[in-house]
Every structure is written in structure tokens, then in C-alpha cells.
Design a protein around this motif. Structure first.
Motif, PDB file in Angstrom:
ATOM      1  N   TYR A   1     -36.350  44.648 -48.444  1.00  0.00           N
ATOM      2  CA  TYR A   1     -36.494  46.036 -48.909  1.00  0.00           C
ATOM      3  C   TYR A   1     -35.380  46.431 -49.877  1.00  0.00           C
ATOM      4  O   TYR A   1     -35.629  47.050 -50.925  1.00  0.00           O
ATOM      5  CB  TYR A   1     -36.501  46.975 -47.701  1.00  0.00           C
ATOM      6  N   PHE A   2     -34.134  46.091 -49.529  1.00  0.00           N
ATOM      7  CA  PHE A   2     -33.001  46.531 -50.341  1.00  0.00           C
ATOM      8  C   PHE A   2     -32.997  45.859 -51.719  1.00  0.00           C
ATOM      9  O   PHE A   2     -32.696  46.504 -52.730  1.00  0.00           O
ATOM     10  CB  PHE A   2     -31.691  46.248 -49.594  1.00  0.00           C
ATOM     11  N   ASN A   3     -33.352  44.592 -51.772  1.00  0.00           N
ATOM     12  CA  ASN A   3     -33.442  43.913 -53.063  1.00  0.00           C
ATOM     13  C   ASN A   3     -34.585  44.484 -53.897  1.00  0.00           C
ATOM     14  O   ASN A   3     -34.486  44.588 -55.126  1.00  0.00           O
ATOM     15  CB  ASN A   3     -33.632  42.405 -52.868  1.00  0.00           C
ATOM     16  N   ALA A   4     -35.684  44.850 -53.219  1.00  0.00           N
ATOM     17  CA  ALA A   4     -36.821  45.450 -53.933  1.00  0.00           C
ATOM     18  C   ALA A   4     -36.417  46.770 -54.573  1.00  0.00           C
ATOM     19  O   ALA A   4     -36.783  47.063 -55.720  1.00  0.00           O
ATOM     20  CB  ALA A   4     -37.988  45.654 -52.979  1.00  0.00           C
ATOM     21  N   ARG A   5     -35.643  47.590 -53.845  1.00  0.00           N
ATOM     22  CA  ARG A   5     -35.168  48.863 -54.406  1.00  0.00           C
ATOM     23  C   ARG A   5     -34.205  48.605 -55.567  1.00  0.00           C
ATOM     24  O   ARG A   5     -34.200  49.330 -56.558  1.00  0.00           O
ATOM     25  CB  ARG A   5     -34.463  49.696 -53.326  1.00  0.00           C
ATOM     26  N   SER A   6     -33.372  47.563 -55.432  1.00  0.00           N
ATOM     27  CA  SER A   6     -32.443  47.200 -56.499  1.00  0.00           C
ATOM     28  C   SER A   6     -33.210  46.810 -57.762  1.00  0.00           C
ATOM     29  O   SER A   6     -32.849  47.219 -58.875  1.00  0.00           O
ATOM     30  CB  SER A   6     -31.549  46.047 -56.054  1.00  0.00           C
ATOM     31  N   MET A   7     -34.295  46.042 -57.592  1.00  0.00           N
ATOM     32  CA  MET A   7     -35.082  45.641 -58.755  1.00  0.00           C
ATOM     33  C   MET A   7     -35.713  46.851 -59.427  1.00  0.00           C
ATOM     34  O   MET A   7     -35.779  46.919 -60.660  1.00  0.00           O
ATOM     35  CB  MET A   7     -36.158  44.629 -58.363  1.00  0.00           C
ATOM     36  N   ASP A   8     -36.158  47.829 -58.654  1.00  0.00           N
ATOM     37  CA  ASP A   8     -36.729  49.045 -59.232  1.00  0.00           C
ATOM     38  C   ASP A   8     -35.698  49.744 -60.122  1.00  0.00           C
ATOM     39  O   ASP A   8     -36.039  50.288 -61.184  1.00  0.00           O
ATOM     40  CB  ASP A   8     -37.189  49.999 -58.128  1.00  0.00           C
ATOM     41  N   VAL A   9     -34.442  49.746 -59.687  1.00  0.00           N
ATOM     42  CA  VAL A   9     -33.373  50.363 -60.482  1.00  0.00           C
ATOM     43  C   VAL A   9     -33.210  49.629 -61.810  1.00  0.00           C
ATOM     44  O   VAL A   9     -33.070  50.259 -62.875  1.00  0.00           O
ATOM     45  CB  VAL A   9     -32.041  50.356 -59.704  1.00  0.00           C
ATOM     46  N   TYR A  10     -33.262  48.293 -61.765  1.00  0.00           N
ATOM     47  CA  TYR A  10     -33.109  47.511 -62.995  1.00  0.00           C
ATOM     48  C   TYR A  10     -34.311  47.687 -63.927  1.00  0.00           C
ATOM     49  O   TYR A  10     -34.156  47.677 -65.152  1.00  0.00           O
ATOM     50  CB  TYR A  10     -32.885  46.037 -62.665  1.00  0.00           C
ATOM     51  N   ILE A  11     -35.489  47.858 -63.358  1.00  0.00           N
ATOM     52  CA  ILE A  11     -36.672  48.135 -64.186  1.00  0.00           C
ATOM     53  C   ILE A  11     -36.484  49.459 -64.929  1.00  0.00           C
ATOM     54  O   ILE A  11     -36.789  49.572 -66.130  1.00  0.00           O
ATOM     55  CB  ILE A  11     -37.945  48.194 -63.315  1.00  0.00           C
ATOM     56  N   THR A  12     -35.956  50.467 -64.235  1.00  0.00           N
ATOM     57  CA  THR A  12     -35.687  51.763 -64.864  1.00  0.00           C
ATOM     58  C   THR A  12     -34.688  51.615 -66.002  1.00  0.00           C
ATOM     59  O   THR A  12     -34.847  52.209 -67.077  1.00  0.00           O
ATOM     60  CB  THR A  12     -35.153  52.768 -63.823  1.00  0.00           C
ATOM     61  N   LYS A  13     -33.658  50.807 -65.787  1.00  0.00           N
ATOM     62  CA  LYS A  13     -32.661  50.571 -66.832  1.00  0.00           C
ATOM     63  C   LYS A  13     -33.287  49.892 -68.047  1.00  0.00           C
ATOM     64  O   LYS A  13     -33.006  50.269 -69.195  1.00  0.00           O
ATOM     65  CB  LYS A  13     -31.521  49.705 -66.288  1.00  0.00           C
TER      66      LYS A  13
END
Length: 235
Positions: free
Chosen positions: A191-203
Motif C-alpha cells: 500500500y505505501f509504495n503504491a501511494r508513493s508511486m501516485d505521488v511520483y505520477i503527479t510530479k
């Protein structure tokens, strides 16, 4: 100075793998060893390889699965399968996937090198294409230097931004599966890595907004799609 041909070697038997790697290096190849299919795929995504030697029976991702992933990213990549099996069905499956050759254990290392040389003569051009520069719309993305450029403006990306954009470019106008991206870049799809990837997609969306024709869309329940009119291509 002659550039060494790079070999991606995937073998879960560490002793055999190290023996093969050292032998290939002694024969003048730049060979890199990975001990499971997921590690092999991560390695493939980060560097150029002239040929892949894949053990069929591996943990996490077997040789057939790894070959599918490799060929989806870079069609035409030369592949030789290694296996302890001698079943006709396995051999046929290997060639259907696009394998160039198939070697059953036990085998001599000299035979492996002879087969590699034969495959490389057919598949490697005299001028290797090792570029890692993508063109997408108005942008130029140098994945090796981790630089995204538009006109005279350059932006240095972080390692994870660069790895994620590279995967999106390799799957341009197609769905990049979340699980594949997570296991390739973050190792684990928790879950935590998935949320991290969402942040990088936004960037990445912010980095690419200077070209309105470029989009990164969410594909519900599956992953992301990088929309690039005309597709990406490498220089």
C-alpha cells in the motif's frame, strides 16, 4: 577500444550462475548475473543488453514470464533459454515466445558461447543502438542522464521519476500495469509504495504539462497510460 557486448544472465542457482558469468566475462563479454526473474527484469529496465540468457525455472518470475516482459518492452531482444527440462512442449513454448535458441542442462559452457555467437551474428548490428533518449511530443527525455528537456529548458529528474517515466515511455499509449511498475521500481507492491508511486505520477504530470498533448491517465484497476500522439521513439 572495442565495446563489449552486454549479456543479461538470469540463473537462480547462484553457483552455476557465477560460474557462467565468470566464464562469459573471460570470453570478453560484459555479463551481469541476476538470481530471479524480477531482479532480471529490473536490471533489463536499467541498462542495454545485447542478449539475454534466461533459466526457465526461477522464483518470483520464471524465464517464460520474464521473456514476455522483456519482449513487450523491447521487441526483437535476442533470448536463449536454459532449462533442466527436455519436454517438447516447453521447447515449443519457448520458441513461440520468440526465443532464438534453447539449451537443456547439463550443457558445456563452450556450447553456450558457440550458440550465443551464432545468435549475435544474426541479431546484433555492426552499430549497436544503445541510446536511451526518448522523444515524446515537444519533450526530449534522456533516461540515462535523467534529464527532461523542452526547448532550452532542462529538468533533472530523481532516480524514481526517471525510472517511472522510462517505463511509461516504453509502454506509450498502452497500459502500464501498476503491479509491474511497483515490483520493478519499488520491489514490493504494498500500500505505501503504491501511494508513493501516485505521488511520483503527479510530479511527472507537472513536469510534462508544458505540452498539452501529453497526458498520463489513470486506468481504473489497472495502472497508467502515457498518451503521446504518434508515440515515443528513441534516438
Amino acid at each position: 577500444m572495442e565495446t563489449k557486448l552486454r549479456i543479461l544472465l538470469c540463473e537462480d542457482d547462484e553457483s552455476l550462475g557465477m560460474l557462467l558469468r565468470d566464464y562469459l566475462q573471460a570470453k570478453g563479454y560484459d555479463a551481469e548475473l541476476f538470481l530471479d526473474g524480477e531482479a532480471g527484469y529490473r536490471g533489463f529496465m536499467k541498462a542495454h543488453y545485447d542478449l539475454c540468457v534466461l533459466d526457465v525455472m526461477m522464483p518470483k518470475k520464471d524465464g517464460f514470464e520474464l521473456a514476455k516482459d522483456i519482449l513487450s518492452v523491447k521487441p526483437g531482444t535476442p533470448i536463449i533459454f536454459l532449462t533442466a527440462k527436455n519436454l517438447k512442449e516447453d521447447i515449443i513454448e519457448g520458441f513461440k515466445l520468440g526465443a532464438d535458441d534453447y539449451l537443456t542442462k547439463p550443457f558445456s559452457m563452450d556450447e553456450l558461447v558457440f550458440r550465443m555467437e551464432a545468435v549475435l551474428r544474426r541479431t546484433v548490428s555492426k552499430k549497436p543502438t544503445t541510446s536511451t533518449v526518448f522523444r515524446l511530443g515537444k519533450f526530449v527525455f534522456d533516461s540515462k542522464r535523467q534529464i527532461l528537456s523542452i526547448g532550452d529548458e532542462q529538468k533533472k529528474l530523481t532516480t524514481k521519476e526517471s525510472e517511472l517515466l522510462t517505463m511509461l515511455c516504453n509502454h506509450a499509449n498502452e497500459v502500464l500495469q501498476r503491479e509491474l511498475a511497483l515490483k520493478t521500481i519499488w520491489i514490493d507492491d504494498n500500500y505505501f509504495n503504491a501511494r508513493s508511486m501516485d505521488v511520483y505520477i503527479t510530479k511527472l504530470r507537472k513536469h510534462l504539462r508544458a505540452d498539452e498533448s501529453i497526458e498520463i491517465n489513470n486506468v481504473h484497476g489497472k495502472g497508467y497510460r502515457l498518451i503521446v500522439p504518434g508515440g515515443t521513439y528513441m534516438e
